[in-house]
Design a protein around this motif. Structure first.
Motif, PDB file in Angstrom:
ATOM      1  N   LEU A 153       0.825  -1.217   0.000  1.00 42.65           N
ATOM      2  CA  LEU A 153       0.000   0.000   0.000  1.00 42.65           C
ATOM      3  C   LEU A 153       0.857   1.265   0.000  1.00 42.65           C
ATOM      4  CD1 LEU A 153      -2.880  -1.092   2.407  1.00 42.65           C
ATOM      5  CD2 LEU A 153      -2.940  -0.888  -0.092  1.00 42.65           C
ATOM      6  N   GLN A 154       2.047   1.198   0.612  1.00 40.05           N
ATOM      7  CA  GLN A 154       2.955   2.351   0.580  1.00 40.05           C
ATOM      8  C   GLN A 154       3.550   2.534  -0.815  1.00 40.05           C
ATOM      9  OE1 GLN A 154       5.800   1.476   3.629  1.00 40.05           O
ATOM     10  NE2 GLN A 154       4.455   2.130   5.296  1.00 40.05           N
ATOM     11  N   ALA A 155       3.775   1.430  -1.532  1.00 43.00           N
ATOM     12  CA  ALA A 155       4.384   1.511  -2.866  1.00 43.00           C
ATOM     13  C   ALA A 155       3.359   1.836  -3.952  1.00 43.00           C
ATOM     14  CB  ALA A 155       5.078   0.193  -3.204  1.00 43.00           C
ATOM     15  N   LEU A 156       2.059   1.648  -3.655  1.00 50.13           N
ATOM     16  CA  LEU A 156       1.042   1.838  -4.686  1.00 50.13           C
ATOM     17  C   LEU A 156       0.904   3.277  -5.175  1.00 50.13           C
ATOM     18  CD1 LEU A 156      -1.048   0.555  -6.485  1.00 50.13           C
ATOM     19  CD2 LEU A 156      -2.716   0.765  -4.649  1.00 50.13           C
ATOM     20  N   PRO A 157       0.823   4.295  -4.287  1.00 49.47           N
ATOM     21  CA  PRO A 157       0.669   5.664  -4.825  1.00 49.47           C
ATOM     22  C   PRO A 157       1.781   6.089  -5.783  1.00 49.47           C
ATOM     23  CG  PRO A 157       0.107   5.631  -2.510  1.00 49.47           C
ATOM     24  CD  PRO A 157       0.683   4.281  -2.835  1.00 49.47           C
ATOM     25  N   PRO A 158       3.080   5.834  -5.478  1.00 48.68           N
ATOM     26  CA  PRO A 158       4.102   6.209  -6.473  1.00 48.68           C
ATOM     27  C   PRO A 158       3.959   5.448  -7.791  1.00 48.68           C
ATOM     28  CG  PRO A 158       5.122   5.852  -4.331  1.00 48.68           C
ATOM     29  CD  PRO A 158       3.704   5.402  -4.220  1.00 48.68           C
ATOM     30  N   SER A 159       3.566   4.167  -7.719  1.00 50.16           N
ATOM     31  CA  SER A 159       3.376   3.389  -8.952  1.00 50.16           C
ATOM     32  C   SER A 159       2.212   3.938  -9.765  1.00 50.16           C
ATOM     33  CB  SER A 159       3.104   1.920  -8.616  1.00 50.16           C
ATOM     34  OG  SER A 159       4.221   1.350  -8.003  1.00 50.16           O
ATOM     35  N   LEU A 160       1.137   4.302  -9.073  1.00 46.20           N
ATOM     36  CA  LEU A 160      -0.024   4.867  -9.756  1.00 46.20           C
ATOM     37  C   LEU A 160       0.311   6.226 -10.373  1.00 46.20           C
ATOM     38  CD1 LEU A 160      -2.949   4.291 -10.423  1.00 46.20           C
ATOM     39  CD2 LEU A 160      -3.601   5.357  -8.266  1.00 46.20           C
ATOM     40  N   LEU A 161       1.075   7.042  -9.654  1.00 47.13           N
ATOM     41  CA  LEU A 161       1.507   8.335 -10.200  1.00 47.13           C
ATOM     42  C   LEU A 161       2.388   8.146 -11.422  1.00 47.13           C
ATOM     43  CD1 LEU A 161       2.216  10.534  -7.051  1.00 47.13           C
ATOM     44  CD2 LEU A 161       0.432  10.845  -8.751  1.00 47.13           C
ATOM     45  N   SER A 162       3.260   7.135 -11.369  1.00 45.17           N
ATOM     46  CA  SER A 162       4.121   6.850 -12.516  1.00 45.17           C
ATOM     47  C   SER A 162       3.286   6.449 -13.728  1.00 45.17           C
ATOM     48  CB  SER A 162       5.111   5.738 -12.156  1.00 45.17           C
ATOM     49  OG  SER A 162       5.886   5.383 -13.274  1.00 45.17           O
ATOM     50  N   SER A 163       2.259   5.618 -13.505  1.00 48.09           N
ATOM     51  CA  SER A 163       1.387   5.214 -14.610  1.00 48.09           C
ATOM     52  C   SER A 163       0.624   6.403 -15.185  1.00 48.09           C
ATOM     53  CB  SER A 163       0.407   4.141 -14.139  1.00 48.09           C
ATOM     54  OG  SER A 163       1.082   2.923 -13.925  1.00 48.09           O
ATOM     55  N   LEU A 164       0.133   7.272 -14.311  1.00 49.48           N
ATOM     56  CA  LEU A 164      -0.585   8.460 -14.786  1.00 49.48           C
ATOM     57  C   LEU A 164       0.348   9.398 -15.551  1.00 49.48           C
ATOM     58  CD1 LEU A 164      -2.859   9.158 -11.680  1.00 49.48           C
ATOM     59  CD2 LEU A 164      -3.578   8.299 -13.926  1.00 49.48           C
ATOM     60  N   ALA A 165       1.581   9.521 -15.072  1.00 50.16           N
ATOM     61  CA  ALA A 165       2.568  10.351 -15.788  1.00 50.16           C
ATOM     62  C   ALA A 165       2.891   9.744 -17.150  1.00 50.16           C
ATOM     63  CB  ALA A 165       3.833  10.505 -14.956  1.00 50.16           C
ATOM     64  N   GLY A 166       2.956   8.416 -17.219  1.00 54.06           N
ATOM     65  CA  GLY A 166       3.192   7.748 -18.503  1.00 54.06           C
ATOM     66  C   GLY A 166       2.046   7.979 -19.472  1.00 54.06           C
ATOM     67  N   ALA A 167       0.803   7.915 -18.956  1.00 53.88           N
ATOM     68  CA  ALA A 167      -0.362   8.175 -19.810  1.00 53.88           C
ATOM     69  C   ALA A 167      -0.334   9.605 -20.331  1.00 53.88           C
ATOM     70  CB  ALA A 167      -1.651   7.902 -19.031  1.00 53.88           C
ATOM     71  N   ALA A 168       0.010  10.541 -19.451  1.00 49.77           N
ATOM     72  CA  ALA A 168       0.102  11.947 -19.877  1.00 49.77           C
ATOM     73  C   ALA A 168       1.204  12.130 -20.903  1.00 49.77           C
ATOM     74  CB  ALA A 168       0.337  12.845 -18.655  1.00 49.77           C
ATOM     75  N   THR A 169       2.327  11.443 -20.713  1.00 49.95           N
ATOM     76  CA  THR A 169       3.445  11.533 -21.669  1.00 49.95           C
ATOM     77  C   THR A 169       3.011  11.065 -23.051  1.00 49.95           C
ATOM     78  OG1 THR A 169       5.063  11.189 -19.908  1.00 49.95           O
ATOM     79  CG2 THR A 169       5.793  10.735 -22.152  1.00 49.95           C
ATOM     80  N   GLY A 170       2.430   9.864 -23.108  1.00 47.00           N
ATOM     81  CA  GLY A 170       1.996   9.326 -24.399  1.00 47.00           C
ATOM     82  C   GLY A 170       0.957  10.208 -25.070  1.00 47.00           C
ATOM     83  N   PHE A 171      -0.023  10.662 -24.287  1.00 44.91           N
ATOM     84  CA  PHE A 171      -1.093  11.489 -24.845  1.00 44.91           C
ATOM     85  C   PHE A 171      -0.565  12.831 -25.328  1.00 44.91           C
ATOM     86  CE2 PHE A 171      -4.301  14.790 -24.384  1.00 44.91           C
ATOM     87  CZ  PHE A 171      -5.328  14.275 -25.161  1.00 44.91           C
ATOM     88  N   LEU A 172       0.167  13.534 -24.458  1.00 49.73           N
ATOM     89  CA  LEU A 172       0.570  14.906 -24.781  1.00 49.73           C
ATOM     90  C   LEU A 172       1.558  14.985 -25.933  1.00 49.73           C
ATOM     91  CD1 LEU A 172       0.782  16.423 -21.189  1.00 49.73           C
ATOM     92  CD2 LEU A 172      -0.955  16.855 -22.944  1.00 49.73           C
ATOM     93  N   ILE A 173       2.483  14.040 -26.007  1.00 50.19           N
ATOM     94  CA  ILE A 173       3.474  14.094 -27.096  1.00 50.19           C
ATOM     95  C   ILE A 173       2.792  13.891 -28.447  1.00 50.19           C
ATOM     96  CG2 ILE A 173       5.456  12.902 -28.119  1.00 50.19           C
ATOM     97  CD1 ILE A 173       6.574  12.599 -25.277  1.00 50.19           C
ATOM     98  N   LEU A 174       1.932  12.883 -28.544  1.00 56.54           N
ATOM     99  CA  LEU A 174       1.265  12.660 -29.836  1.00 56.54           C
ATOM    100  C   LEU A 174       0.199  13.712 -30.122  1.00 56.54           C
ATOM    101  CD1 LEU A 174       0.992   8.822 -30.395  1.00 56.54           C
ATOM    102  CD2 LEU A 174       2.701  10.443 -31.143  1.00 56.54           C
TER     103      LEU A 174
END
Length: 198
Positions: free
Chosen positions: A92-113
């Motif tokens: 549960l302590q590791a989940l928020p950073p992993s979720l933030l990383s996934s959201l940042a990855g989604a933003a990266t893919g979306f915004l660049i294209l």
């Protein structure tokens, strides 16, 4: 990290690549990305932050066991139920950073294209399906791997465009150059999957 968890993470990466390869084959044939299939791929991508958090929590536990001061001493002093509670707490302590990383990855893919589509004449350089697929891929891969995938895809697409343009000049064809981008995303995903599996 447990060998079973590592195998699950590798299988998830391989499944993500197989889905992207399917999108690439469909895009080559029809020049579009189907929304229903993208929704199913989104469900597969949603597992990524949970697997990353599980891997991080087990890595922390194994590091402390090797160190001799963390999980090993706790595991000897507590019952299996308490040890499971400690593992759940680390997850549960590791989940928020992993979720933030996934959201940042989604933003990266979306915004660049999305930026590439807006920068192209008439917004026709990158399709909406490509943008949505890149966002879902970014959620599955995270920001650093998604950036690497986009760089590889762009490089390969540039090389392919130069080859096609050169061939068109030799045949005196003056049609507008149009290449589907998802196959290049699949090639970048293949490279990322190979690196992760090895």
């Amino acid at each position: 990290m447990s060998s079973h968890i590592a195998a699950v993470i590798r299988a998830h990466s391989l499944l993500a690549f197989v889905c992207i390869a399917g999108f690439a084959a469909y895009d080559l044939r029809t020049r579009r990305v189907p929304d229903r299939a993208l929704l199913l791929f989104s469900l597969i991508a949603l597992a990524a932050p949970f697997l990353d958090a599980l891997a991080a929590s087990l890595d922390t536990c194994s590091f402390m066991a090797q160190d001799g001061s963390g999980c090993m001493s706790i595991a000897m002093a507590v019952t299996p139920t308490e040890a499971a509670g400690i593992s759940l707490s680390r997850f549960l302590q590791a989940l928020p950073p992993s979720l933030l990383s996934s959201l940042a990855g989604a933003a990266t893919g979306f915004l660049i294209l999305f930026a590439a589509a807006m920068a192209s004449p008439g917004g026709c350089g990158v399709g909406g399906g490509d943008i949505k697929l890149a966002a879902v891929m970014g959620f599955a891969y995270g920001p650093s791997r998604m950036t690497a995938i986009l760089l590889a895809a762009s490089g390969l697409a540039s090389i392919a465009a130069l080859i096609v343009r050169h061939r068109k000049k030799r045949t005196n064809t003056h049609k507008t150059l149009s290449l589907p981008f998802v196959p290049f995303l699949a090639a970048g995903s293949f490279l990322a999957t190979i690196v992760e599996i090895l």
